[in-house]
Design a protein around this motif. Structure first.
Motif, PDB file in Angstrom:
ATOM      1  N   PHE A   1      69.613 -33.102 -21.556  1.00  0.00           N
ATOM      2  CA  PHE A   1      70.890 -33.671 -21.029  1.00  0.00           C
ATOM      3  C   PHE A   1      70.772 -35.295 -21.164  1.00  0.00           C
ATOM      4  CE2 PHE A   1      73.201 -35.649 -17.269  1.00  0.00           C
ATOM      5  CZ  PHE A   1      74.404 -35.146 -17.590  1.00  0.00           C
ATOM      6  N   ALA A   2      69.650 -35.826 -20.775  1.00  0.00           N
ATOM      7  CA  ALA A   2      69.608 -37.269 -20.958  1.00  0.00           C
ATOM      8  C   ALA A   2      69.760 -37.609 -22.418  1.00  0.00           C
ATOM      9  CB  ALA A   2      68.158 -37.579 -20.478  1.00  0.00           C
ATOM     10  N   SER A   3      69.055 -36.794 -23.220  1.00  0.00           N
ATOM     11  CA  SER A   3      69.437 -37.166 -24.671  1.00  0.00           C
ATOM     12  C   SER A   3      70.760 -37.284 -25.205  1.00  0.00           C
ATOM     13  CB  SER A   3      68.465 -36.325 -25.482  1.00  0.00           C
ATOM     14  OG  SER A   3      68.645 -36.508 -26.849  1.00  0.00           O
ATOM     15  N   GLY A   4      71.486 -36.211 -24.897  1.00  0.00           N
ATOM     16  CA  GLY A   4      72.802 -36.036 -25.034  1.00  0.00           C
ATOM     17  C   GLY A   4      73.584 -36.996 -24.550  1.00  0.00           C
ATOM     18  N   MET A   5      73.364 -37.566 -23.328  1.00  0.00           N
ATOM     19  CA  MET A   5      74.096 -38.612 -22.825  1.00  0.00           C
ATOM     20  C   MET A   5      73.742 -40.008 -23.497  1.00  0.00           C
ATOM     21  SD  MET A   5      76.074 -37.799 -20.449  1.00  0.00           S
ATOM     22  CE  MET A   5      76.431 -39.289 -19.456  1.00  0.00           C
TER      23      MET A   5
END
Length: 207
Positions: free
Chosen positions: A30-34
């Motif tokens: 999720f953090a990588s996608g954001m």
């Protein structure tokens, strides 16, 4: 009577560890996608600012005039450094000064491009557009506007005289020669992450 068996402490610890690993993996994704989303949004916004600066330059250079008279005797540029320490400038008279809100006046204005102080944390300076309508004044008071785009290391201006490109030009009433074309190149400052990488900037406008 049947005996019901519950979970042992080891089984609970193993289940908790597996859950924690799965949670950390999902959180990382999720953090990588954001982060990718923010980087893509920053690149899109930056590309739009560069495109707007290119279009503004194209309009001003496309409407440039030089008559040698009092209202059209501005045509000069060169590699000299400005107040912010970055080289390159050009000053022209152009017909892009359209008035709005029902006001009456000439479309002709003096416009100067140079590299002024940056308006953001990005390295380099800001491409500045200064404008004046007082063309009859001995020294037109050019009022700088906000930076069109930041991250500029050098504004390279060149003038084609029909044979070669010259890095400086200054027309005058007693020497009203004009170039065949004007070329603008912008060299970007080296920007660390997360600033987006910019493609080369070159604009050639026939006189």
């Amino acid at each position: 009577m049947s005996r019901r068996r519950g979970f042992t402490l080891i089984e609970i610890l193993l289940a908790t560890a597996v859950f924690a690993l799965v949670f950390l993996a999902v959180q990382g994704l999720f953090a990588s996608g954001m982060r990718r989303h923010r980087d893509a949004a920053a690149r899109t916004a930056d590309a739009r600012r560069v495109d707007r600066a290119r279009e503004r330059l194209r309009q001003d250079l496309g409407g440039a005039v030089f008559t040698g008279g009092a209202l059209g005797d501005i045509l000069a540029g060169g590699p000299e450094r400005g107040e912010a320490g970055h080289p390159g400038w050009i000053e022209i008279a152009t017909t892009t000064g359209r008035l709005r809100d029902g006001r009456v006046g000439s479309d002709l204005q003096a416009v100067r491009y140079d590299v002024g102080p940056a308006a953001s944390d990005r390295p380099g300076g800001g491409l500045r557009r200064s404008v004046s309508r007082a063309l009859l004044a001995p020294m037109p008071d050019l009022v700088p506007g906000p930076a069109l785009v930041d991250g500029v290391e050098e504004l390279e201006v060149a003038f084609f005289d029909g044979v070669q490109w010259l890095d400086a030009w200054e027309a005058a009433a007693d020497r009203p020669d004009t170039p065949t074309a004007i070329r603008i190149r912008i060299r970007w400052a080296d920007a660390p992450a997360p600033f987006p990488h910019r493609p080369p900037f070159e604009l050639v406008v026939p006189w």
